[in-house]
Design an enzyme around this catalytic site. Structure first.
Site, PDB file in Angstrom:
ATOM      1  N   PHE A 139       0.869  -1.183   0.000  1.00 46.78           N
ATOM      2  CA  PHE A 139       0.000   0.000   0.000  1.00 46.78           C
ATOM      3  C   PHE A 139       0.898   1.223   0.000  1.00 46.78           C
ATOM      4  CE2 PHE A 139      -2.403   3.542   1.588  1.00 46.78           C
ATOM      5  CZ  PHE A 139      -3.597   3.420   0.902  1.00 46.78           C
ATOM      6  N   ASP A 223       9.288   2.738   1.489  1.00 45.51           N
ATOM      7  CA  ASP A 223       8.142   3.547   1.894  1.00 45.51           C
ATOM      8  C   ASP A 223       7.995   3.396   3.407  1.00 45.51           C
ATOM      9  OD1 ASP A 223       5.785   4.771   2.459  1.00 45.51           O
ATOM     10  OD2 ASP A 223       4.651   3.858   0.819  1.00 45.51           O
ATOM     11  N   LYS A 252       2.935  10.442   8.145  1.00 50.17           N
ATOM     12  CA  LYS A 252       2.148  10.085   9.341  1.00 50.17           C
ATOM     13  C   LYS A 252       2.624  10.725  10.653  1.00 50.17           C
ATOM     14  CE  LYS A 252      -0.105   5.867   7.698  1.00 50.17           C
ATOM     15  NZ  LYS A 252      -1.522   6.176   7.860  1.00 50.17           N
TER      16      LYS A 252
HETATM   17  C1  LIG Z   1       3.147   2.717   3.612  1.00 46.89           C
HETATM   18  C2  LIG Z   1       2.206   3.816   3.238  1.00 46.89           C
HETATM   19  N1  LIG Z   1       2.479   4.594   2.182  1.00 46.89           N
HETATM   20  C3  LIG Z   1       1.681   5.615   1.823  1.00 46.89           C
HETATM   21  C4  LIG Z   1       0.525   5.888   2.516  1.00 46.89           C
HETATM   22  C5  LIG Z   1      -0.346   7.029   2.118  1.00 46.89           C
HETATM   23  O1  LIG Z   1      -0.165   8.072   3.023  1.00 46.89           O
HETATM   24  P1  LIG Z   1      -1.251   9.244   3.177  1.00 46.89           P
HETATM   25  O2  LIG Z   1      -2.520   8.609   3.587  1.00 46.89           O
HETATM   26  O3  LIG Z   1      -0.654  10.168   4.207  1.00 46.89           O
HETATM   27  O4  LIG Z   1      -1.357   9.931   1.864  1.00 46.89           O
HETATM   28  C6  LIG Z   1       0.189   5.097   3.620  1.00 46.89           C
HETATM   29  C7  LIG Z   1      -1.063   5.347   4.366  1.00 46.89           C
HETATM   30  O5  LIG Z   1      -1.566   4.526   5.066  1.00 46.89           O
HETATM   31  C8  LIG Z   1       1.056   4.040   3.994  1.00 46.89           C
HETATM   32  O6  LIG Z   1       0.783   3.256   5.044  1.00 46.89           O
END
Ligand SMILES: Cc1ncc(COP(=O)(O)O)c(C=O)c1O
Length: 396
Positions: A139, A223, A252
């Site tokens: 994700f 990520d 986050k």
């Molecule tokens: C690993 C990862 N990447 C990207 C995102 C997307 O981040 P955002 O919701 O702040 O746009 C998330 C959100 O849960 C995530 O867990």
């Protein structure tokens, strides 16, 4: 006073239904607890999904936002500001990219991933490469670029076609070996797949990924939107195994709830971006970067990472010691934990917990995710164990 039901109805008629029915209307937070509009109190063990590092209304967060707002809230990226530069330097130091690394600030995790994708494209186009690899279960967000890296068909299919050149492979060493060639420009990996149910990678996966990306001149991009900013008990999850990426994303928990994200580019590819190659209006503004500096500085000076490790261990042991036949295993690192259940009842358990005043969530049918504030105490762990026991015990 307006009832909780009334707020929920107004929300449903005024906002697009992208999130499903709201569980409650929250009006106040204090420490590790939230209060809805009826005054009901909840123990927040999801922390805004790994965001509220210092819990709710922490004085450090409150002072940071208030004090910076009185001085300088927003400027354009025609200028820099001291908090922005200080945060860039801090992130380079904390992420181990201080020798020649560079930072691009964003407002969210998705935007940090988008910046990472643009970095990958710059690298691909420079060397005539076409492929970008992501993992099954991944994700990475839901904008069209980030969604192309996200693997779930349910999220992708309604928005096809995706970005060309992105391939999803199983998170196995064999799949890595089979897929890598000189056409690969970048590999995107979450060191722990949070949304997939706090799934850890097989032993040796990151190390082999590093070897293969090196030998095929591809970028290794982690990520760390969910795993970064101290969530695992290390500043960034790559430090747990010691496999350094070429770039990483963070968001986050960085500013404890103030919207911010960042792409940290390590020295190996720090100079790919050039003036005009990327941009943002809000990203890196003084209000967000000052708040992040204060939150991270508090985590550092107060030894909060040690608390993350200790309370993570206490939670893991406490859950495994519950006299419940429902729990199969607890996995994850620090305060990003996945409780795997023996039966596919995680959404039911999460709802029962909510009714009893405990906020947790079910990223999949069998997994409960815990991502509480990094400052939780022994009492919070105790309260969690009591409420979680009740949520597990009640017959479905
Ligand atoms: C690993 C990862 N990447 C990207 C995102 C997307 O981040 P955002 O919701 O702040 O746009 C998330 C959100 O849960 C995530 O867990």
């Amino acid at each position: 006073m307006m009832s909780d039901e009334n707020w929920k109805q107004r929300a449903q008629s005024s906002m697009v239904n992208a999130f499903g029915d709201p569980l409650a209307c929250m009006v106040r937070g204090e420490g590790t607890h939230l209060y809805d509009s009826t005054g009901k109190r909840y123990l927040d063990f999801l922390g805004g999904i790994a965001v509220n590092s210092l819990g709710h209304a922490h004085p450090v967060f409150v002072d940071a936002v208030a004090s910076q707002a009185t001085v300088l809230g927003h400027i354009s990226n025609f200028f820099v500001s001291p908090p922005q530069v200080e945060l860039a330097e801090r992130l380079l130091r904390l992420s181990g990219a201080e020798n020649g690394g560079k930072v691009f600030f964003t407002n969210s995790g998705t935007e940090a991933v988008e910046a990472g994708l643009k970095l990958a494209r710059l690298h691909a186009n420079k060397y005539g490469k076409t492929k970008i690899i992501a993992l099954e279960g991944a994700f990475h967000g839901r904008s069209m670029g980030a969604l192309s890296l996200t693997s779930k068909a349910k999220y992708r299919d309604p928005f096809a076609p995706m970005l060309p050149g992105v391939i999803h492979i199983p998170a196995t060493l064999d799949a890595l070996e089979d897929t890598f060639d000189d056409d690969v420009a970048a590999l995107f990996v979450e060191p722990i797949q949070g949304e997939a149910g706090v799934q850890q990678l097989p032993e040796g996966f990151l190390e082999r990924a590093r070897q293969l990306t090196d030998s095929h001149s591809a970028l290794l991009i982690f990520d760390e939107v969910q795993t970064g900013a101290g969530r695992t008990g290390s500043w960034f999850a790559w430090q747990l195994e010691g496999v350094k990426p070429d770039a990483l994303t963070a968001a986050k928990g960085l500013a404890g709830g103030f919207p911010i994200g960042a792409l940290v580019v390590f020295s190996s590819c720090a100079d790919l971006f050039y003036p005009g190659s990327h941009g943002t209006t809000f990203g890196g503004n003084p209000l967000a970067t000052h708040t992040a500096n204060e939150v991270l500085s508090y985590i550092e000076s107060e030894g909060i990472l040690a608390n993350v490790k200790a309370q993570g261990e206490a939670l893991r042991n406490g859950i495994m010691a519950l006299e419940s036949s429902s729990v199969k295993e607890v996995r994850g690192e620090g305060l990003l934990l996945g409780v795997e259940l023996n039966e596919p009842v995680a959404p039911v358990v999460a709802k029962r917990a909510f009714d009893k005043g405990l906020i947790i969530n079910a990223p999949s049918d069998r997994v409960i995710r815990l991502a509480p504030p990094l400052i939780i105490s022994d009492d919070d762990v105790q309260e969690f164990l009591e409420l979680f026991t009740l949520a597990l015990e009640e017959p479905s």
